[in-house]
Design an enzyme around this catalytic site. Sequence first.
Site, mmCIF file in Angstrom:
data_model
loop_
_atom_site.group_PDB
_atom_site.id
_atom_site.type_symbol
_atom_site.label_atom_id
_atom_site.label_comp_id
_atom_site.label_asym_id
_atom_site.label_seq_id
_atom_site.Cartn_x
_atom_site.Cartn_y
_atom_site.Cartn_z
ATOM 1 C CD GLU A 94 -3.081 0.884 0.448
ATOM 2 O OE1 GLU A 94 -2.512 1.645 -0.363
ATOM 3 O OE2 GLU A 94 -4.263 1.028 0.756
ATOM 4 C CG ASP A 95 -0.880 4.955 -1.418
ATOM 5 O OD1 ASP A 95 -1.628 4.319 -0.644
ATOM 6 O OD2 ASP A 95 -1.303 5.888 -2.131
ATOM 7 C CG ASP A 98 -4.917 9.221 6.875
ATOM 8 O OD1 ASP A 98 -4.543 9.435 8.035
ATOM 9 O OD2 ASP A 98 -5.539 10.079 6.214
ATOM 10 C CG PHE A 146 -1.870 15.694 1.402
ATOM 11 C CD1 PHE A 146 -2.954 14.877 1.681
ATOM 12 C CD2 PHE A 146 -1.414 15.786 0.091
ATOM 13 C CE1 PHE A 146 -3.586 14.163 0.661
ATOM 14 C CE2 PHE A 146 -2.034 15.080 -0.925
ATOM 15 C CZ PHE A 146 -3.125 14.271 -0.642
ATOM 16 N NE ARG A 159 -1.476 8.909 -9.498
ATOM 17 C CZ ARG A 159 -2.143 8.514 -8.414
ATOM 18 N NH1 ARG A 159 -1.495 7.987 -7.402
ATOM 19 N NH2 ARG A 159 -3.452 8.641 -8.334
HETATM 20 P P1 IMP Z 1 -7.319 5.585 4.610
HETATM 21 O O1 IMP Z 1 -8.376 4.694 4.017
HETATM 22 O O2 IMP Z 1 -7.874 6.711 5.400
HETATM 23 O O3 IMP Z 1 -6.271 4.811 5.390
HETATM 24 O O4 IMP Z 1 -6.628 6.320 3.396
HETATM 25 C C1 IMP Z 1 -5.648 5.748 2.648
HETATM 26 C C2 IMP Z 1 -5.635 6.317 1.257
HETATM 27 O O5 IMP Z 1 -5.812 7.738 1.260
HETATM 28 C C3 IMP Z 1 -4.268 6.061 0.650
HETATM 29 O O6 IMP Z 1 -4.241 4.832 -0.055
HETATM 30 C C4 IMP Z 1 -4.094 7.256 -0.243
HETATM 31 O O7 IMP Z 1 -4.625 6.973 -1.520
HETATM 32 C C5 IMP Z 1 -4.899 8.373 0.394
HETATM 33 N N1 IMP Z 1 -4.002 9.259 1.169
HETATM 34 C C6 IMP Z 1 -3.958 9.400 2.515
HETATM 35 N N2 IMP Z 1 -3.015 10.287 2.882
HETATM 36 C C7 IMP Z 1 -2.443 10.702 1.718
HETATM 37 C C8 IMP Z 1 -1.353 11.619 1.435
HETATM 38 O O8 IMP Z 1 -0.718 12.211 2.311
HETATM 39 N N3 IMP Z 1 -1.039 11.786 0.113
HETATM 40 C C9 IMP Z 1 -1.687 11.136 -0.900
HETATM 41 N N4 IMP Z 1 -2.695 10.271 -0.672
HETATM 42 C C10 IMP Z 1 -3.078 10.053 0.625
HETATM 43 MG MG MG Z 2 -4.953 7.710 -3.501
#
Ligand code: IMP
Ligand code: MG
Length: 170
Positions: A94-95, A98, A146, A159
């Site tokens: 995963e990237d 959060d 962010f 990207r």
């Molecule tokens: P979560 O479901 O709240 O854990 O969000 C995860 C997804 O939100 C990641 O896979 C990203 O695509 C996006 N995301 C959360 N923080 C960032 C950030 O700082 N930069 C870019 N994308 C983010």
């Molecule tokens: Mg995303």
Amino acid sequence: MEKELVISRAEIARRVDELGRRISERSPDGLLVVGVLKGAFIFTGDLVRAISTPLEVDFIRVASYGSDRCSSGRIRLSKDLETDLAGREVLLVEDIVDTGTTLAWLLAHLHDRGACSVKVCALIDKRRRRREKVSIDYYGFRREGFLVGYGLDYNERYRELPDIFELKAS
Ligand code: IMP
Ligand code: MG
């Protein structure tokens, strides 16, 4: 919007190397590496080249509706895996984790599809806003803010940047 370099390509490369070595030691029998599109496409490409055990690669893509900076928690599968997961040992790449909503959804989906074990490798582990109890086996960096670059986007931009930057409203 201003951006500040926070993790350099050299730091990323070092960390990816370490992760690859650790993953190889702990999964000597091989893995199915599942990259989450689009954010993890570059990380997945680098990580598989740092892993020395036999592996296969597949990708999955989920979309989450929401504003541009955070996910809403409503997740839709927009591209499923093409590999049969029955009995496979999966490494989900995963990237960013959060709130954990996306990861929790993906883990449930992979188990539904029959994966026998799923480990998680996240490039960025953000813990401050975590809502779901998800365990991350390997992480690249722990950072809030962010972030863009190295696959991470803001409204599909940035990207392609080789380093990771923090975006700041100016
Ligand atoms: P979560 O479901 O709240 O854990 O969000 C995860 C997804 O939100 C990641 O896979 C990203 O695509 C996006 N995301 C959360 N923080 C960032 C950030 O700082 N930069 C870019 N994308 C983010
Ligand atoms: Mg995303």
